[in-house]
Design an enzyme around this catalytic site. Sequence first.
Site, PDB file in Angstrom:
ATOM      1  N   THR A  41       0.792  -1.504   0.730  1.00 28.07           N
ATOM      2  CA  THR A  41      -0.002  -0.065   0.345  1.00 28.07           C
ATOM      3  C   THR A  41       0.331   1.130   0.193  1.00 28.07           C
ATOM      4  O   THR A  41       0.575   1.682  -0.666  1.00 28.07           O
ATOM      5  CB  THR A  41      -1.306   0.094   1.386  1.00 28.07           C
ATOM      6  N   ILE A 180      -4.350  10.603   6.618  1.00 26.17           N
ATOM      7  CA  ILE A 180      -4.567  10.747   5.790  1.00 26.17           C
ATOM      8  C   ILE A 180      -6.240  11.806   5.175  1.00 26.17           C
ATOM      9  O   ILE A 180      -5.655  12.164   3.896  1.00 26.17           O
ATOM     10  CB  ILE A 180      -5.553   9.237   5.215  1.00 26.17           C
ATOM     11  N   ARG A 269      -8.087   2.562   9.154  1.00 25.54           N
ATOM     12  CA  ARG A 269      -7.745   0.954   8.600  1.00 25.54           C
ATOM     13  C   ARG A 269      -7.682  -0.243   9.745  1.00 25.54           C
ATOM     14  O   ARG A 269      -7.724   0.393  10.917  1.00 25.54           O
ATOM     15  CB  ARG A 269      -5.878   1.484   8.057  1.00 25.54           C
ATOM     16  N   ALA A 317       4.288   2.497   8.104  1.00 21.57           N
ATOM     17  CA  ALA A 317       5.263   2.182   7.437  1.00 21.57           C
ATOM     18  C   ALA A 317       6.622   1.667   8.624  1.00 21.57           C
ATOM     19  O   ALA A 317       7.633   0.628   8.320  1.00 21.57           O
ATOM     20  CB  ALA A 317       5.734   3.023   5.235  1.00 21.57           C
ATOM     21  N   HIS A 441      24.159  27.325  11.328  1.00 18.85           N
ATOM     22  CA  HIS A 441      23.929  28.641  11.248  1.00 18.85           C
ATOM     23  C   HIS A 441      23.758  28.823   9.401  1.00 18.85           C
ATOM     24  O   HIS A 441      24.984  28.962   9.348  1.00 18.85           O
ATOM     25  CB  HIS A 441      24.021  29.562  12.056  1.00 18.85           C
TER      26      HIS A 441
HETATM   27  P1  NAI Z   1      -7.376   7.949  11.548  1.00 23.38           P
HETATM   28  O1  NAI Z   1      -7.100   6.862  12.262  1.00 23.38           O
HETATM   29  O2  NAI Z   1      -5.492   8.212  11.325  1.00 23.38           O
HETATM   30  O3  NAI Z   1      -7.769   9.149  11.524  1.00 23.38           O
HETATM   31  C1  NAI Z   1      -9.448   8.416  11.731  1.00 23.38           C
HETATM   32  C2  NAI Z   1      -9.926   9.954  12.754  1.00 23.38           C
HETATM   33  O4  NAI Z   1     -11.920   9.749  11.443  1.00 23.38           O
HETATM   34  C3  NAI Z   1     -10.033  10.198  13.555  1.00 23.38           C
HETATM   35  O5  NAI Z   1      -9.854  11.439  13.536  1.00 23.38           O
HETATM   36  C4  NAI Z   1     -11.826   9.776  14.017  1.00 23.38           C
HETATM   37  O6  NAI Z   1     -11.580  10.100  14.904  1.00 23.38           O
HETATM   38  C5  NAI Z   1     -12.499   9.615  12.784  1.00 23.38           C
HETATM   39  N1  NAI Z   1     -13.633   9.510  12.452  1.00 23.38           N
HETATM   40  C6  NAI Z   1     -14.299   8.040  13.098  1.00 23.38           C
HETATM   41  N2  NAI Z   1     -15.728   8.022  12.578  1.00 23.38           N
HETATM   42  C7  NAI Z   1     -15.511   8.932  12.054  1.00 23.38           C
HETATM   43  C8  NAI Z   1     -17.169   9.241  11.784  1.00 23.38           C
HETATM   44  N3  NAI Z   1     -17.869   8.728  11.638  1.00 23.38           N
HETATM   45  N4  NAI Z   1     -17.491  11.209  11.452  1.00 23.38           N
HETATM   46  C9  NAI Z   1     -16.021  11.583  11.602  1.00 23.38           C
HETATM   47  N5  NAI Z   1     -15.332  11.566  11.680  1.00 23.38           N
HETATM   48  C10 NAI Z   1     -14.347  10.097  12.388  1.00 23.38           C
HETATM   49  O7  NAI Z   1      -7.433   7.255  10.152  1.00 23.38           O
HETATM   50  P2  NAI Z   1      -6.982   7.543   8.921  1.00 23.38           P
HETATM   51  O8  NAI Z   1      -6.280   8.767   8.461  1.00 23.38           O
HETATM   52  O9  NAI Z   1      -7.472   7.052   7.663  1.00 23.38           O
HETATM   53  O10 NAI Z   1      -5.189   6.512   8.810  1.00 23.38           O
HETATM   54  C11 NAI Z   1      -5.212   5.262   8.856  1.00 23.38           C
HETATM   55  C12 NAI Z   1      -4.005   4.958   9.111  1.00 23.38           C
HETATM   56  O11 NAI Z   1      -2.914   5.293   7.827  1.00 23.38           O
HETATM   57  C13 NAI Z   1      -3.410   5.471  10.301  1.00 23.38           C
HETATM   58  O12 NAI Z   1      -3.061   4.635  11.084  1.00 23.38           O
HETATM   59  C14 NAI Z   1      -2.483   7.007   9.838  1.00 23.38           C
HETATM   60  O13 NAI Z   1      -1.564   6.513  10.600  1.00 23.38           O
HETATM   61  C15 NAI Z   1      -1.740   5.822   8.640  1.00 23.38           C
HETATM   62  N6  NAI Z   1      -1.162   6.784   7.354  1.00 23.38           N
HETATM   63  C16 NAI Z   1       0.101   7.758   8.163  1.00 23.38           C
HETATM   64  C17 NAI Z   1       0.759   8.167   7.144  1.00 23.38           C
HETATM   65  C18 NAI Z   1       1.304   8.590   7.708  1.00 23.38           C
HETATM   66  O14 NAI Z   1       2.456   8.627   8.629  1.00 23.38           O
HETATM   67  N7  NAI Z   1       1.732  10.555   7.459  1.00 23.38           N
HETATM   68  C19 NAI Z   1      -0.121   8.824   5.838  1.00 23.38           C
HETATM   69  C20 NAI Z   1      -1.317   8.239   5.706  1.00 23.38           C
HETATM   70  C21 NAI Z   1      -1.789   7.056   6.926  1.00 23.38           C
END
Ligand code: NAI
Length: 462
Positions: A41, A180, A269, A317, A441
């Site tokens: 992914t 995300i 996820r 990751a 610096h």
């Molecule tokens: P997330 O778990 O970070 O955030 C999901 C959000 O959706 C939460 O704030 C939650 O309160 C909200 N939510 C849940 N149900 C809801 C509802 N019915 N109505 C409104 N809000 C609701 O999940 P996300 O962003 O989908 O990421 C998934 C995974 O992928 C995470 O574990 C993340 O760490 C990982 N990821 C990491 C990245 C990075 O390190 N830069 C980039 C993309 C993903």
Amino acid sequence: MASYDVIIIGAGPGGYVSAIRCAQLGLKTAVVEGRETLGGTCLNIGCIPSKAMLHATHMLHEAEHNFASMGLKGKSPSVDWKQMLAYKDDVVGQNTGGIEFLFKKNKIDWLKGWATIPEAGKVKVGDEVHEAKNIVIASGSEPASIPGVEIDEKTIVSSTGALELGKVPKKLVVIGAGVIGLELGSVYARLGSEVTVVEYMDAITPGMDADVQRTFKRILEKQGLSFIMGAAVQSAKPGKGKATVTYKTKKSDTEETLDADIVLVATGRKPFVEGLGLDKLGVEMTKRGQIATDEHWATNVKGLYAIGDVIEGPMLAHKAEDEGMAVAEVLAGKHGHVNYGVIPGVVYTTPEVATVGKTEAQLKEEGVKTKVGKFMFMGNARAKAVHQGEGFVKIITDAATDRILGAAIIGPAAGDMIHELCVAMEFGASAEDIALTCHAHPTYSEAVREAALACGDGAIHA
Ligand code: NAI
């Protein structure tokens, strides 16, 4: 039928890194991957393509907002959407091809197809059954939707569909203000979409330092993203050319409605274990549907291990990579270790947000007396020179020992700078150790030193 020391299921960052380390340690290794390309992914439809899109749209933002003030005049670039997607695909292709090369170099067999584990020590791919002394499940995760919201990857999309849209949507509703939602929300806001993020909690990026959450939200709002906080999405339905999202806020029982061209579901996820045959094997699972493992990543089935998003811990990751290397060491009869207390988390927006260790709130709950050193990027000459004077570095130490317990950065290159603090924490360093280290610096990293100085007698440029 072939016989291996290790068969790894899944070629994402956890699986492919584990395979390379296994091969380096002299184990005969194969990886099962059903996707057309290696990298999972993260490389194919996650971390890497989203970073390409964030880079391209950041350039656009710079051209539109900051070029003129630097004396760079003329028409801003217009968006050739097809070319932008082609650029993203090219970046992905270079990286997936790179892993294929590394597999050949390390003599790792790629068993193409989807794996089933018919019994301990056996892996079935298509019609062929292979033998393995040890099996490592590294099959990753898939988007988790919420009741009332069905992802069709056309109008109601996950991150996968959001990276393949036919055109830039006029109105984008994002469900979930997690990593995300904010990264992809930023991409489309920069491309001119009207972006509304609906979040169940009262703060964005749940679990992060409250100070960072507030500053981050304010900056994103300035960039054009709108937020509806404390709102639980009830449904998202595709209609003729438009989708409708309904939600209820905590304050009222009335259902509110939002229209959108595209709805991005970013509500977390879940482990991807479909088709592996774990039920039949009797593999123990946690209450949250993850594979249960011990401290050596072993499941309750002999010779069966699991790492990455399918087990507990942050779905990142680099956490999977570290577990992949550590489990390889275990399988080679050595000692494998992951320090779960020092795993950085990064959001690749502009500015970037990066954290490591514990937050002030967590430490307070644990009854630890802390000292906080904070330094604003406004006082950092280099950041101001590149229009990135917003945000700060915050270091949290044990008040009694000065040992660093956590840190958060919101600012330029935060995702790279956080590693100075990660290394410091790995070595059990104090804030004074960083404060006494000469920093070049002018660099953004001077802000880290200044925050460390602020844990002692005070920052210089504050
Ligand atoms: P997330 O778990 O970070 O955030 C999901 C959000 O959706 C939460 O704030 C939650 O309160 C909200 N939510 C849940 N149900 C809801 C509802 N019915 N109505 C409104 N809000 C609701 O999940 P996300 O962003 O989908 O990421 C998934 C995974 O992928 C995470 O574990 C993340 O760490 C990982 N990821 C990491 C990245 C990075 O390190 N830069 C980039 C993309 C993903």
